[in-house]
Design a protein around this motif. Structure first.
Motif, short mmCIF file in Angstrom:
data_model
loop_
_atom_site.label_atom_id
_atom_site.label_comp_id
_atom_site.label_asym_id
_atom_site.label_seq_id
_atom_site.Cartn_x
_atom_site.Cartn_y
_atom_site.Cartn_z
N TYR A 433 1.07 -1.06 0.06
CA TYR A 433 0.12 0.13 -0.04
C TYR A 433 0.85 1.16 -0.07
CZ TYR A 433 -3.94 3.02 1.25
OH TYR A 433 -4.99 3.82 1.60
N MET A 443 -6.07 1.84 -4.50
CA MET A 443 -6.55 0.86 -3.59
C MET A 443 -7.48 1.37 -2.75
SD MET A 443 -2.92 -0.99 -2.51
CE MET A 443 -1.99 -1.95 -4.05
N TYR A 447 -7.23 -4.13 -2.04
CA TYR A 447 -5.91 -4.36 -2.17
C TYR A 447 -5.69 -5.25 -3.47
CZ TYR A 447 -4.96 -2.04 2.53
OH TYR A 447 -4.90 -1.23 3.46
N ASN A 451 -2.36 -4.71 -7.19
CA ASN A 451 -1.62 -5.58 -7.15
C ASN A 451 -1.70 -6.60 -8.21
OD1 ASN A 451 0.04 -4.71 -5.01
ND2 ASN A 451 -1.55 -5.46 -3.48
N THR A 476 0.59 -2.32 5.25
CA THR A 476 -0.77 -2.78 5.72
C THR A 476 -0.74 -3.45 6.89
OG1 THR A 476 -0.59 -4.99 4.55
CG2 THR A 476 -1.44 -3.09 2.95
N THR A 487 -2.88 -10.08 7.39
CA THR A 487 -2.65 -9.17 5.98
C THR A 487 -1.42 -9.95 5.21
OG1 THR A 487 -1.21 -7.76 7.29
CG2 THR A 487 -3.47 -7.11 7.03
N HIS A 491 -2.30 -11.21 1.26
CA HIS A 491 -1.32 -10.83 0.10
C HIS A 491 -0.83 -12.14 -0.32
CE1 HIS A 491 -1.73 -6.96 1.60
NE2 HIS A 491 -1.23 -6.43 0.51
#
Length: 601
Positions: A433, A443, A447, A451, A476, A487, A491
């Motif tokens: 971020y 974003m 998110y 990406n 994040t 988080t 991701h």
């Protein structure tokens, strides 16, 4: 089959018998005669069945924790009174059990919730657990092998190679103290004469920062460091490594999981690597102190550093590599400072799996003069290319606020430089971020889209391996270990869904520790990633249509940057003038090493 090989399985729970059923199945497949009782039988019925046959083992499983001790102790007592104990070995296992509790209750053997079928088979066969029982076999692979490095965008290809050729031509006519030290390091590493090696070390010291030179000439360590004593290294043998492995990934299709080490002490790093290997991590990146990037010269000998970042001396790197489990990938960072050229020499000498080289991030976000770092980076790329060692290019300049399109343009030029000299570059976009995204609002809704767009844009330009970093989820993470692990795992789920090759993750305390990273926080992340990979498996996360729009915008912006740099005809001057990031965007050309590049080879 002899009666001594008959095994009775007793699920001492109302319904939770899946664990003991899996153990029973595994032993049955090994050729043992087994009998599995239904769950929740009265203890009197269990004892009656156990007394009817000459069982060699009676295996009792318990998942529910309440009244475990009372029930298990009563069962052992009644089996003893019935004469069963004299014929059979009693074994206890399950989530409610530990080896210590089993022994206290009178069982001959206890297994906990992490037990594998192979462990029980070894016990039944009367042999110790071996590496073959205790590990999931994994073999390191060449992550670059599936890729052709064919360009899918012809304009990007022409522009990148044109800029790369200009850089290589310029670099062939210049040198720096960093390049000179790298050349000396090669000689020092291969010299067989002690007297000649000492002369080379003195010549090397003449090209170093005074603090580094003092370490060579007078044996005075740099402030904040000290030499490691032999007895400290001996401690590694007192804590032997194991072959245990609790895999994080559930299939080879999921990206390799790479983490950072760099506690300051190579012995501590080795212990972290050992635990990480057992927890299922696939590889480690050694991070050096920030001052090592801004001082001319590298320390020698085994040395520990009281702050974060492990000094990448030859001896430190070799010690860590020698104690690294052979199925763990090993990377050395050489991408952002005055010792970039020499670090690549050390990396190749140590036989690392990857090196890290990105002159743009180091120039605009790492404090090193662009002219100096570009020159030294070219030497580093040539060095790893000649050795066949892949290198990645972290786009961490995005964390400074520079737009991703400029990061990607620089990454592509750096890749083209490597391809021209036979290298194998790995693209490393950030999953983060970033400040530019915070301002731009890409974003605002989620998110995922932006990406995913980074990966789509990259793949639309070149067929190359992709390794999101560094680490995934940057900015994040909050000061809460549960939130940070979550988080990171989310991701990573996106990375797996997009089919990337590797990913770098952070420990859960990295955003707030302000000091050494603890192994407990690493394990937090390992566990979160393992749960995430198991949960998602081969399913996919589907971005919205906005992802395609973002990808198209990124591609057009990348081409615009490359056109401007090509038109200028000078890659280094483009770094100074904002072509890859202006001061307003967060790109600030560094000062370390400025004025040290000269004509020569």
């Amino acid at each position: 089959m002899a009666a001594k090989e008959l095994i009775l399985f007793v699920p001492l729970d109302p319904v939770h018998d899946v664990g003991i059923r899996l153990i029973e199945q595994g032993l049955r497949e090994q050729g043992y005669l087994t009998k599995l009782l239904p769950p929740d039988l009265p203890i009197e019925d269990i004892v009656r069945v156990a007394a009817e046959e000459d069982y060699a083992f009676i295996m009792v499983g318990r998942t529910i924790s309440y009244q475990t001790a009372e029930l298990m102790a009563r069962l052992v007592d009644m089996l003893d009174r019935a004469g069963v104990r004299q014929k059979a070995k009693l074994v206890a296992g399950g989530k409610a059990m530990t080896p210590e509790l089993a022994a206290e209750l009178g069982f001959d053997k206890g297994f906990d919730a992490n037990t594998k079928v192979e462990h029980v088979v070894a016990f039944v066969q009367g042999r110790p657990i071996t590496a073959d029982d205790d590990q999931v076999r994994r073999v390191k692979k060449d992550v670059t092998a599936p890729y052709s490095y064919q360009w899918r965008n012809s304009e990007a290809e022409q522009l990148c190679f044109a800029v790369a050729d200009q850089v290589l031509d310029w670099a062939s006519r210049h040198t720096s103290p960093g390049v000179a030290r790298a050349q000396l390091r090669k000689l020092i590493l291969t010299c067989e004469s002690d007297s000649e090696r000492n002369l080379l070390r003195l010549e090397y010291a003449s090209l170093c920062d005074p603090s580094i030179a003092s370490a060579y000439r007078e044996g005075i360590p740099v402030e904040g460091t000290r030499w490691i004593e032999p007895h400290e290294v001996d401690l590694l043998e007192q804590i032997p490594a194991t072959r245990r492995l609790n895999p994080i990934r559930t299939s080879d299709a999921q990206p390799l999981v790479i983490f950072f080490t760099g506690s300051g002490c190579p012995i501590m790093d080795i212990q972290h690597n050992r635990i990480a290997a057992e927890c299922g991590a696939d590889g480690t990146i050694v991070i050096c102190p920030s001052w090592a990037a801004r001082r001319e010269g590298m320390l020698s000998e085994l040395v520990t550093h009281q702050h974060d970042g492990t000094v990448p001396s030859v001896e430190n790197v070799l010690l860590m590599k020698n104690y690294l489990r052979e199925d763990l990938y090993f990377q050395l960072r050489a991408h952002r400072g005055l010792n970039t050229a020499e670090t690549s020499v050390i990396a190749v000498h140590a036989g690392v799996d990857f090196c890290k080289v990105n002159p743009i991030y180091g120039s605009l976000g790492g404090g090193t003069d662009p002219e100096r770092l570009v020159l030294d980076a070219v030497y580093a790329i040539r060095t790893v290319a000649e050795a066949g060692t892949p290198y990645d290019m972290p786009a961490n300049d995005e964390l400074c606020g520079i737009p991703f399109a400029k990061n990607l343009a620089g990454m592509l030029v750096t890749a083209a430089i490597g391809l021209r000299v036979g290298g194998r570059p790995i693209m490393k976009p950030l999953f983060c971020y970033s400040p530019n995204v915070m301002v731009g609002g890409q974003m605002k809704d989620n998110y995922v889209d932006y990406n995913a767009a980074k990966i789509a844009a990259l793949r639309g330009i070149i067929d190359a391996p992709i390794w999101p970093g560094e680490p995934v989820g940057f900015y994040t993470h909050e000061d809460d270990r549960c939130q940070s692990a979550t988080t990171t795992a989310l991701h990573a789920a996106l990375a797996a869904s997009l089919g990337v090759d590797l990913m770098t993750f952070a420990s859960t305390d990295e955003s707030y520790s302000r000091g050494p990273i603890t192994i407990a926080s690493r394990v937090d992340t390992f566990n979160a990633l393992r749960a995430m990979f198991r949960f998602f498996g081969s399913t996919k996360i589907t971005p919205t249509s906005q992802c395609d729009s973002f990808a198209d915008e990124i591609t057009e912006d990348v081409l615009a940057v490359l056109r401007q740099v090509h038109e200028r005809g000078d890659f280094v001057q483009s770094l100074y003038s904002g072509g890859f990031g202006t001061p307003e965007e967060g790109g600030h050309p560094g000062l370390s090493g400025r004025g040290t590049v000269r004509v020569g080879t």
